[in-house]
Motif scaffolding. Structure first.
Motif, PDB file in Angstrom:
ATOM      1  N   ASN A 217       0.821  -1.214   0.000  1.00  0.00           N
ATOM      2  CA  ASN A 217       0.000   0.000   0.000  1.00  0.00           C
ATOM      3  C   ASN A 217       0.854   1.263   0.000  1.00  0.00           C
ATOM      4  O   ASN A 217       0.498   2.267  -0.618  1.00  0.00           O
ATOM      5  CB  ASN A 217      -0.948   0.001   1.205  1.00  0.00           C
ATOM      6  N   LEU A 218       1.995   1.208   0.675  1.00  0.00           N
ATOM      7  CA  LEU A 218       2.912   2.347   0.659  1.00  0.00           C
ATOM      8  C   LEU A 218       3.489   2.554  -0.740  1.00  0.00           C
ATOM      9  O   LEU A 218       3.566   3.681  -1.239  1.00  0.00           O
ATOM     10  CB  LEU A 218       4.049   2.126   1.668  1.00  0.00           C
ATOM     11  N   GLU A 219       3.874   1.468  -1.366  1.00  0.00           N
ATOM     12  CA  GLU A 219       4.489   1.550  -2.700  1.00  0.00           C
ATOM     13  C   GLU A 219       3.501   2.100  -3.727  1.00  0.00           C
ATOM     14  O   GLU A 219       3.866   2.857  -4.621  1.00  0.00           O
ATOM     15  CB  GLU A 219       4.993   0.179  -3.129  1.00  0.00           C
ATOM     16  N   LYS A 220       2.227   1.718  -3.590  1.00  0.00           N
ATOM     17  CA  LYS A 220       1.191   2.187  -4.512  1.00  0.00           C
ATOM     18  C   LYS A 220       0.769   3.627  -4.244  1.00  0.00           C
ATOM     19  O   LYS A 220      -0.028   4.184  -4.999  1.00  0.00           O
ATOM     20  CB  LYS A 220      -0.035   1.262  -4.427  1.00  0.00           C
ATOM     21  N   GLY A 221       1.276   4.222  -3.160  1.00  0.00           N
ATOM     22  CA  GLY A 221       0.913   5.597  -2.837  1.00  0.00           C
ATOM     23  C   GLY A 221      -0.437   5.718  -2.159  1.00  0.00           C
ATOM     24  O   GLY A 221      -1.036   6.797  -2.142  1.00  0.00           O
ATOM     25  N   GLU A 222      -0.918   4.611  -1.579  1.00  0.00           N
ATOM     26  CA  GLU A 222      -2.224   4.606  -0.932  1.00  0.00           C
ATOM     27  C   GLU A 222      -2.163   4.967   0.540  1.00  0.00           C
ATOM     28  O   GLU A 222      -3.186   5.018   1.213  1.00  0.00           O
ATOM     29  CB  GLU A 222      -2.882   3.225  -1.105  1.00  0.00           C
ATOM     30  N   VAL A 223      -0.955   5.216   1.049  1.00  0.00           N
ATOM     31  CA  VAL A 223      -0.778   5.606   2.447  1.00  0.00           C
ATOM     32  C   VAL A 223      -0.044   6.940   2.497  1.00  0.00           C
ATOM     33  O   VAL A 223       1.064   7.064   1.976  1.00  0.00           O
ATOM     34  CB  VAL A 223       0.019   4.540   3.234  1.00  0.00           C
ATOM     35  N   GLU A 224      -0.687   7.931   3.110  1.00  0.00           N
ATOM     36  CA  GLU A 224      -0.026   9.232   3.283  1.00  0.00           C
ATOM     37  C   GLU A 224       0.850   9.218   4.532  1.00  0.00           C
ATOM     38  O   GLU A 224       2.044   9.499   4.477  1.00  0.00           O
ATOM     39  CB  GLU A 224      -1.096  10.329   3.360  1.00  0.00           C
ATOM     40  N   VAL A 225       0.233   8.866   5.668  1.00  0.00           N
ATOM     41  CA  VAL A 225       0.988   8.638   6.903  1.00  0.00           C
ATOM     42  C   VAL A 225       0.533   7.299   7.472  1.00  0.00           C
ATOM     43  O   VAL A 225      -0.666   7.063   7.633  1.00  0.00           O
ATOM     44  CB  VAL A 225       0.743   9.745   7.952  1.00  0.00           C
ATOM     45  N   GLY A 226       1.482   6.429   7.738  1.00  0.00           N
ATOM     46  CA  GLY A 226       1.165   5.135   8.330  1.00  0.00           C
ATOM     47  C   GLY A 226       1.757   5.038   9.718  1.00  0.00           C
ATOM     48  O   GLY A 226       2.782   5.662  10.014  1.00  0.00           O
ATOM     49  N   ILE A 227       1.081   4.302  10.581  1.00  0.00           N
ATOM     50  CA  ILE A 227       1.613   4.048  11.920  1.00  0.00           C
ATOM     51  C   ILE A 227       2.132   2.616  11.919  1.00  0.00           C
ATOM     52  O   ILE A 227       1.369   1.669  11.725  1.00  0.00           O
ATOM     53  CB  ILE A 227       0.536   4.262  13.000  1.00  0.00           C
ATOM     54  N   GLN A 228       3.436   2.477  12.114  1.00  0.00           N
ATOM     55  CA  GLN A 228       4.100   1.188  11.944  1.00  0.00           C
ATOM     56  C   GLN A 228       5.141   0.984  13.036  1.00  0.00           C
ATOM     57  O   GLN A 228       5.529   1.917  13.743  1.00  0.00           O
ATOM     58  CB  GLN A 228       4.804   1.141  10.583  1.00  0.00           C
ATOM     59  N   TRP A 229       5.594  -0.247  13.170  1.00  0.00           N
ATOM     60  CA  TRP A 229       6.792  -0.487  13.973  1.00  0.00           C
ATOM     61  C   TRP A 229       7.979   0.145  13.258  1.00  0.00           C
ATOM     62  O   TRP A 229       8.041   0.160  12.035  1.00  0.00           O
ATOM     63  CB  TRP A 229       7.028  -1.995  14.130  1.00  0.00           C
ATOM     64  N   ASP A 230       8.919   0.636  14.018  1.00  0.00           N
ATOM     65  CA  ASP A 230      10.089   1.284  13.426  1.00  0.00           C
ATOM     66  C   ASP A 230      10.831   0.344  12.481  1.00  0.00           C
ATOM     67  O   ASP A 230      11.263   0.746  11.401  1.00  0.00           O
ATOM     68  CB  ASP A 230      11.041   1.817  14.508  1.00  0.00           C
ATOM     69  N   PHE A 231      10.948  -0.934  12.851  1.00  0.00           N
ATOM     70  CA  PHE A 231      11.721  -1.852  11.998  1.00  0.00           C
ATOM     71  C   PHE A 231      11.054  -2.084  10.653  1.00  0.00           C
ATOM     72  O   PHE A 231      11.723  -2.174   9.629  1.00  0.00           O
ATOM     73  CB  PHE A 231      12.012  -3.173  12.714  1.00  0.00           C
ATOM     74  N   ASN A 232       9.728  -2.143  10.655  1.00  0.00           N
ATOM     75  CA  ASN A 232       9.027  -2.295   9.383  1.00  0.00           C
ATOM     76  C   ASN A 232       9.080  -1.015   8.564  1.00  0.00           C
ATOM     77  O   ASN A 232       9.300  -1.045   7.351  1.00  0.00           O
ATOM     78  CB  ASN A 232       7.567  -2.686   9.617  1.00  0.00           C
ATOM     79  N   ALA A 233       8.868   0.111   9.221  1.00  0.00           N
ATOM     80  CA  ALA A 233       8.874   1.393   8.518  1.00  0.00           C
ATOM     81  C   ALA A 233      10.216   1.631   7.820  1.00  0.00           C
ATOM     82  O   ALA A 233      10.269   2.037   6.651  1.00  0.00           O
ATOM     83  CB  ALA A 233       8.569   2.532   9.488  1.00  0.00           C
ATOM     84  N   LEU A 234      11.306   1.367   8.525  1.00  0.00           N
ATOM     85  CA  LEU A 234      12.639   1.570   7.946  1.00  0.00           C
ATOM     86  C   LEU A 234      12.900   0.588   6.802  1.00  0.00           C
ATOM     87  O   LEU A 234      13.465   0.963   5.772  1.00  0.00           O
ATOM     88  CB  LEU A 234      13.705   1.417   9.033  1.00  0.00           C
ATOM     89  N   ALA A 235      12.481  -0.647   6.990  1.00  0.00           N
ATOM     90  CA  ALA A 235      12.680  -1.647   5.937  1.00  0.00           C
ATOM     91  C   ALA A 235      11.866  -1.296   4.690  1.00  0.00           C
ATOM     92  O   ALA A 235      12.366  -1.389   3.560  1.00  0.00           O
ATOM     93  CB  ALA A 235      12.291  -3.030   6.451  1.00  0.00           C
ATOM     94  N   TYR A 236      10.619  -0.891   4.883  1.00  0.00           N
ATOM     95  CA  TYR A 236       9.769  -0.526   3.747  1.00  0.00           C
ATOM     96  C   TYR A 236      10.346   0.683   3.019  1.00  0.00           C
ATOM     97  O   TYR A 236      10.392   0.724   1.792  1.00  0.00           O
ATOM     98  CB  TYR A 236       8.347  -0.200   4.224  1.00  0.00           C
ATOM     99  N   ARG A 237      10.764   1.689   3.786  1.00  0.00           N
ATOM    100  CA  ARG A 237      11.350   2.894   3.187  1.00  0.00           C
ATOM    101  C   ARG A 237      12.527   2.547   2.291  1.00  0.00           C
ATOM    102  O   ARG A 237      12.609   2.977   1.138  1.00  0.00           O
ATOM    103  CB  ARG A 237      11.815   3.839   4.309  1.00  0.00           C
ATOM    104  N   ASP A 238      13.444   1.757   2.815  1.00  0.00           N
ATOM    105  CA  ASP A 238      14.660   1.447   2.059  1.00  0.00           C
ATOM    106  C   ASP A 238      14.383   0.545   0.865  1.00  0.00           C
ATOM    107  O   ASP A 238      15.055   0.643  -0.161  1.00  0.00           O
ATOM    108  CB  ASP A 238      15.697   0.807   2.980  1.00  0.00           C
ATOM    109  N   LYS A 239      13.390  -0.334   0.983  1.00  0.00           N
ATOM    110  CA  LYS A 239      13.081  -1.236  -0.114  1.00  0.00           C
ATOM    111  C   LYS A 239      12.366  -0.516  -1.252  1.00  0.00           C
ATOM    112  O   LYS A 239      12.603  -0.802  -2.431  1.00  0.00           O
ATOM    113  CB  LYS A 239      12.209  -2.392   0.383  1.00  0.00           C
ATOM    114  N   ILE A 240      11.494   0.445  -0.920  1.00  0.00           N
ATOM    115  CA  ILE A 240      10.733   1.156  -1.956  1.00  0.00           C
ATOM    116  C   ILE A 240      11.568   2.283  -2.553  1.00  0.00           C
ATOM    117  O   ILE A 240      11.896   2.283  -3.736  1.00  0.00           O
ATOM    118  CB  ILE A 240       9.416   1.727  -1.384  1.00  0.00           C
ATOM    119  N   ASP A 241      11.914   3.254  -1.713  1.00  0.00           N
ATOM    120  CA  ASP A 241      12.694   4.414  -2.163  1.00  0.00           C
ATOM    121  C   ASP A 241      13.027   5.243  -0.930  1.00  0.00           C
ATOM    122  O   ASP A 241      12.150   5.877  -0.339  1.00  0.00           O
ATOM    123  CB  ASP A 241      11.886   5.248  -3.156  1.00  0.00           C
ATOM    124  N   ARG A 242      14.291   5.230  -0.550  1.00  0.00           N
ATOM    125  CA  ARG A 242      14.713   5.889   0.690  1.00  0.00           C
ATOM    126  C   ARG A 242      14.354   7.373   0.706  1.00  0.00           C
ATOM    127  O   ARG A 242      14.118   7.961   1.765  1.00  0.00           O
ATOM    128  CB  ARG A 242      16.221   5.702   0.867  1.00  0.00           C
TER     129      ARG A 242
END
Length: 349
Positions: A217-242
């Protein structure tokens, strides 16, 4: 790799560690190899870098692996429902859900050889569950869609964007987000009212999204602000586009919580599940989790420099607090689904 695991792999281990003798460990490896597989629930490759642990278990011991990604509540329900034909051997559940699994009678104990290095608060005295890593509730912000990155819960309430939380009641992460908001606003494990009121206000504004803040959902641009665990948020950020996302620990308060492994009482591959837990709590297994941005429970493990550099600066965590009253939090999570419906969902527009 710690000395124990090195000895196991080399087949040269010949000493006793924490109630587990070398021969028992070697027997466990032999039995796990015969089973040939380990099936997990809620431990997908892209969550806290489980990918490396499963890959190494395959390489070292020939264990085939399959994961079914479920929430904590769903994992326990599946253990319970599949007593005669279990499809999951081991699961990863939020701390508050681990005692629930034990109460339902769907777990079996196993104390890894590093048991004494796990803090008392982070393990069941009989070995039915143990916290392998901790996470802290964070905001992941799409800076292409959100002009001013929120730094606090108060900032979040003033914005114009939608906030994606997911399924409160079944997700340990979503539950913990309610607690984090409550802590920031004067609440605690016994008093989630401030957090419920906060999300109730977001719902009234039409800004609470029930979308999961998942990588898809983040990659598709369907999330403006998400509430996540820090480890997931950082992993998702780096995998999609830092450069596309900012990850922030809310500076007015957040919560640090743990995730526990639970072994299915009815597992078809019980020895492989126990070996998986053994490996998860070894130095190598703990470093794997840190590579996925999670903070290992065994603080004695020395992280490689490149791994330590992946984590957020310690200063970001100054307002984050660990759960203080676990019994109260467990009781509150049982009430949370009904309270969420009555105090938040009723305001959805």
């Amino acid at each position: 790799m710690n000395k124990l695991m090195a000895g196991i792999v080399a087949g040269t281990l010949s000493f006793t560690v924490t109630q587990v003798v070398a021969q028992d460990l070697n027997s466990l490896i032999s039995a796990a190899k015969k089973e040939g597989a380990v099936n997990s629930l809620g431990m997908p490759d892209d969550w806290a870098n489980w990918k490396d642990t499963w890959s190494q278990l395959t390489q070292k011991y020939g264990l085939k692996h399959l994961d079914t990604d479920l929430s904590s509540a769903e994992e326990i329900a599946k253990f319970d429902a599949e007593k005669n034909n279990a499809t999951g051997d081991i699961g990863d559940v939020g701390y508050a859900f681990a005692p629930v699994a034990v109460q339902k009678g769907v777990t079996q104990p196993y104390k890894p050889s590093t048991w004494n290095q796990i803090p008392a608060w982070a393990k069941d005295k009989d070995g039915h569950w143990a916290v392998a890593y901790t996470g802290t509730i964070a905001f992941i912000v799409n800076n292409k869609l959100v002009k001013d990155t929120p730094k606090t819960w108060s900032d979040l309430l003033k914005g114009k964007y939608k906030v994606a939380l997911g399924d409160v009641g079944t997700s340990a992460r979503a539950n913990s987000a309610v607690l984090a908001a409550a802590l920031a606003m004067g609440g605690n494990e016994k008093n989630l009212k401030p957090g419920l009121e906060f999300f109730g206000k977001l719902a009234k504004q039409g800004r609470l999204s029930l979308n999961e803040p998942s990588i898809a959902n983040l990659e598709k641009g369907e999330v403006e602000v998400g509430i996540q665990w820090d480890f997931n948020a950082l992993a998702y950020r780096d995998k999609i586009d830092r450069t596309r996302f900012n990850v922030v620990i809310p500076q007015d308060g957040s919560v640090i919580a743990g995730y526990s492994t639970v072994i299915n009482k009815y597992a078809k591959h019980p020895n492989a599940a126990k070996l998986a837990r053994e490996y998860i709590f070894s130095d190598e297994g703990q470093i794997n989790l840190a590579r996925g941005y999670a903070r290992p429970i065994r603080t004695s493990v020395k992280l490689p420099n490149d791994v330590a550099a992946k984590l957020l600066p310690v200063a970001q965590y100054r307002a984050a607090k660990p759960i203080q009253d676990f019994a109260a939090w467990e009781a509150s999570t049982k009430q949370l689904p009904r309270q969420w419906q009555e105090q938040v969902m009723v305001n959805m527009q």
